[in-house]
Enzyme design. Structure first.
Site, PDB file in Angstrom:
ATOM      1  N   LYS A   1       0.826  -1.203   0.000  1.00 46.09           N
ATOM      2  CA  LYS A   1       0.000   0.000   0.000  1.00 46.09           C
ATOM      3  C   LYS A   1       0.867   1.264   0.000  1.00 46.09           C
ATOM      4  CE  LYS A   1      -1.445   2.091   3.673  1.00 46.09           C
ATOM      5  NZ  LYS A   1      -2.103   2.684   4.861  1.00 46.09           N
ATOM      6  N   ASN A   2       1.887   1.274   0.845  1.00 44.19           N
ATOM      7  CA  ASN A   2       2.693   2.482   1.000  1.00 44.19           C
ATOM      8  C   ASN A   2       3.636   2.734  -0.175  1.00 44.19           C
ATOM      9  OD1 ASN A   2       1.489   3.128   3.434  1.00 44.19           O
ATOM     10  ND2 ASN A   2       3.018   2.047   4.650  1.00 44.19           N
TER      11      ASN A   2
ATOM     12  N   ARG B   1      -4.767  10.144   4.758  1.00 35.89           N
ATOM     13  CA  ARG B   1      -3.613  11.030   4.874  1.00 35.89           C
ATOM     14  C   ARG B   1      -2.739  11.009   3.624  1.00 35.89           C
ATOM     15  NH1 ARG B   1      -0.565  13.930   8.112  1.00 35.89           N
ATOM     16  NH2 ARG B   1       1.671  13.967   7.710  1.00 35.89           N
TER      17      ARG B   1
ATOM     18  N   CYS C   1      -5.264   7.723  10.110  1.00 33.76           N
ATOM     19  CA  CYS C   1      -5.283   7.169  11.460  1.00 33.76           C
ATOM     20  C   CYS C   1      -4.850   8.209  12.491  1.00 33.76           C
ATOM     21  CB  CYS C   1      -4.337   5.969  11.553  1.00 33.76           C
ATOM     22  SG  CYS C   1      -5.031   4.454  10.868  1.00 33.76           S
TER      23      CYS C   1
ATOM     24  N   ARG D   1       1.128  14.364  13.045  1.00 40.38           N
ATOM     25  CA  ARG D   1       1.841  14.073  11.786  1.00 40.38           C
ATOM     26  C   ARG D   1       1.675  15.294  10.880  1.00 40.38           C
ATOM     27  NH1 ARG D   1       0.331   8.236   9.566  1.00 40.38           N
ATOM     28  NH2 ARG D   1      -1.805   8.984   9.666  1.00 40.38           N
TER      29      ARG D   1
ATOM     30  N   LEU E   1       7.130  19.592   6.674  1.00 45.44           N
ATOM     31  CA  LEU E   1       8.299  19.254   5.857  1.00 45.44           C
ATOM     32  C   LEU E   1       7.937  19.181   4.378  1.00 45.44           C
ATOM     33  CD1 LEU E   1      10.065  16.546   8.070  1.00 45.44           C
ATOM     34  CD2 LEU E   1      10.729  18.930   7.756  1.00 45.44           C
TER      35      LEU E   1
ATOM     36  N   ASP F   1       5.301   0.603  12.319  1.00 50.44           N
ATOM     37  CA  ASP F   1       4.105  -0.069  11.811  1.00 50.44           C
ATOM     38  C   ASP F   1       4.031  -1.539  12.236  1.00 50.44           C
ATOM     39  OD1 ASP F   1       3.052   2.151  10.649  1.00 50.44           O
ATOM     40  OD2 ASP F   1       3.481   1.580   8.582  1.00 50.44           O
TER      41      ASP F   1
ATOM     42  N   VAL G   1       8.548   7.202  17.144  1.00 56.74           N
ATOM     43  CA  VAL G   1       8.080   7.827  15.908  1.00 56.74           C
ATOM     44  C   VAL G   1       6.760   8.560  16.103  1.00 56.74           C
ATOM     45  CG1 VAL G   1       7.477   7.427  13.482  1.00 56.74           C
ATOM     46  CG2 VAL G   1       9.282   6.062  14.572  1.00 56.74           C
TER      47      VAL G   1
ATOM     48  N   ARG H   1      -8.059  -0.481   5.605  1.00 54.21           N
ATOM     49  CA  ARG H   1      -7.211   0.518   4.960  1.00 54.21           C
ATOM     50  C   ARG H   1      -5.875  -0.077   4.511  1.00 54.21           C
ATOM     51  NH1 ARG H   1      -5.390   4.173   8.363  1.00 54.21           N
ATOM     52  NH2 ARG H   1      -4.504   5.231   6.579  1.00 54.21           N
TER      53      ARG H   1
END
Length: 419
Positions: A22-23, A92, A116, A121, A125, A305, A327, A397
């Site tokens: 997914k990412n 997001r 989420c 977050r 940046l 994660d 994180v 998701r």
């Protein structure tokens, strides 16, 4: 609202194939807006976040065709650079569209993204990087407008190796005038996959996988046929589930090189792991061992994660384990739910002290975010009795029918609709 009902206590056994990441898929879908010809993407998972991104692409005017795990996108017919607020609030990762839309149209209008609730977050940046490339940025409430007649290459130093900011800057810089250097870049495999895709359509990007990425701008970008890497977090989730249920599972289409830190920790916990070409085998017959200290940190360190899923395994271990989360400050929401299942976990600032118990017990729990939900599913598979996991939309998701994945391995898990 859907929920998952799990009858636990059965060791998982068998073989499954890992779906695409997914990412990796989300930024690459956004990057198809840069291509001057249609693009075919393979190994695209059927996930809620992916479907939201495809809906956004359609809303922008792109032609989108999905056939199974193959998606073809013609971004040359895109007619808008305004991402609707209602869709941005669903995910997001919609923020990935800023860089390619700005490069393509010279203007982009977006809104603060959703996703989420796992801690702060900010997208500072992202915006700082686009501003360094010459964008003028105007923020009014939740609305963000970026404009640039022509982006110009620059040296950009990131205060934190943000994956999203690194990828957004990469995509914006591909068509900028001159050279862009990102210093302090994130190093995740998904960033390396984005570089592979960008270069496949004609971009000039190098350095992904290191902390310095260089992009030489070009205007000649074509199409390509591209396969997305396997999802390392889905792989890791299945690995931990196999160990927590004391089963034996083979994962095909997996990439062990992306999971070195997790494999190291699981072996310390006494889990047997074999790796080969696209294959990972996991076996655990006895109770896992405690691991004294795990610290989440940007890749290649232990991934945030996988923190919640690993905590389930360690909650069943002999001894005391400590997990420090560095994180996201809001990523221990699963702890209360695990304790309701009999786990013995105490939070001290950003650390979780996990005292292993002999077994967990089924009850009704709530998924508060994507990875917390996956952890609760693992806990339900390992627990005695029935577990009901509510708020399953969070899990959808990032996992393509998680009940089908674990059901094919012998897990007694089914999806039930309240309606």
């Amino acid at each position: 609202m859907d929920k998952l009902v799990i009858e636990g206590g059965k060791p998982l056994s068998g073989t499954i194939r890992i779906h695409g990441a997914k990412n990796a898929a989300l930024p690459i879908l956004a990057a198809t807006l840069l291509a001057q010809e249609p693009v075919t993407l393979r190994n695209i998972p059927k996930l809620l976040d992916i479907e939201v991104m495809l809906d956004i692409m359609r809303d922008l005017g792109c032609a989108v065709l999905r056939r199974g795990d193959v998606v073809t996108i013609d971004g040359t017919v895109a007619s808008s650079s305004h991402v609707p607020e209602r869709l941005m609030r669903l995910m997001r990762s919609s923020v990935f569209l800023m860089g390619p839309l700005l490069a393509r149209f010279g203007e982009v209008q977006v809104y603060q993204p959703g996703g989420c609730a796992i801690g702060e977050r900010k997208i500072d940046l992202h915006l700082r990087g686009l501003a360094a490339l010459g964008a003028e940025i105007e923020e009014t409430g939740s609305r963000i407008v970026c404009k640039a007649v022509r982006l110009t290459g620059a040296e950009i130093s990131l205060d934190f190796p943000s994956v999203g900011a690194t990828e957004n800057i990469m995509m914006a810089a591909v068509m900028a005038n001159g050279r862009t250097t990102i210093i302090g870049a994130a190093r995740e495999p998904e960033i390396q996959d984005l570089q592979r895709f960008l270069n496949a359509i004609g971009a000039k990007v190098r350095g992904a996988g290191t902390d310095t990425i260089t992009i030489d701008g070009t205007e000649n970008l074509g199409g390509c046929d591209f396969q997305i890497i396997p999802d390392r977090i889905v792989t890791g989730t299945a690995m931990v589930a196999a160990a927590a249920t004391r089963g034996e599972v083979t994962l095909e289409g997996a990439e062990s090189a992306h999971l070195i830190s997790l494999i190291h920790v699981m072996r310390r916990a006494g889990v047997h792991i074999e790796t080969g070409d696209g294959i990972i085998r996991v076996g655990a017959k006895g109770r896992p061992r405690a691991v004294d200290r795990i610290v989440t940190s940007p890749y290649p360190a232990f991934p945030t994660d996988m923190q919640a899923q690993l905590m389930v395994l360690l909650s069943l271990a002999g001894g005391v384990s400590v997990i420090k989360e560095t994180v996201f400050e809001g990523r221990f929401k699963h702890v209360d739910e695990l304790c309701r299942m009999g786990a013995d976990i105490r939070i001290d600032l950003n650390s979780a002290i996990v005292r292993g118990v002999p077994r967990l017990y089924g009850t009704t729990v709530e998924a508060t975010d994507l990875r917390a939900g996956a952890a609760l599913v693992i806990a339900g598979l390992a627990a005695q009795g029935r577990t009901t996991v509510e708020q399953v939309h969070h899990i959808d998701r990032g996992y393509d029918e998680i009940e089908r994945m674990f059901g094919s391995l012998g897990g007694d898990i089914s999806r039930v609709s309240d309606s």
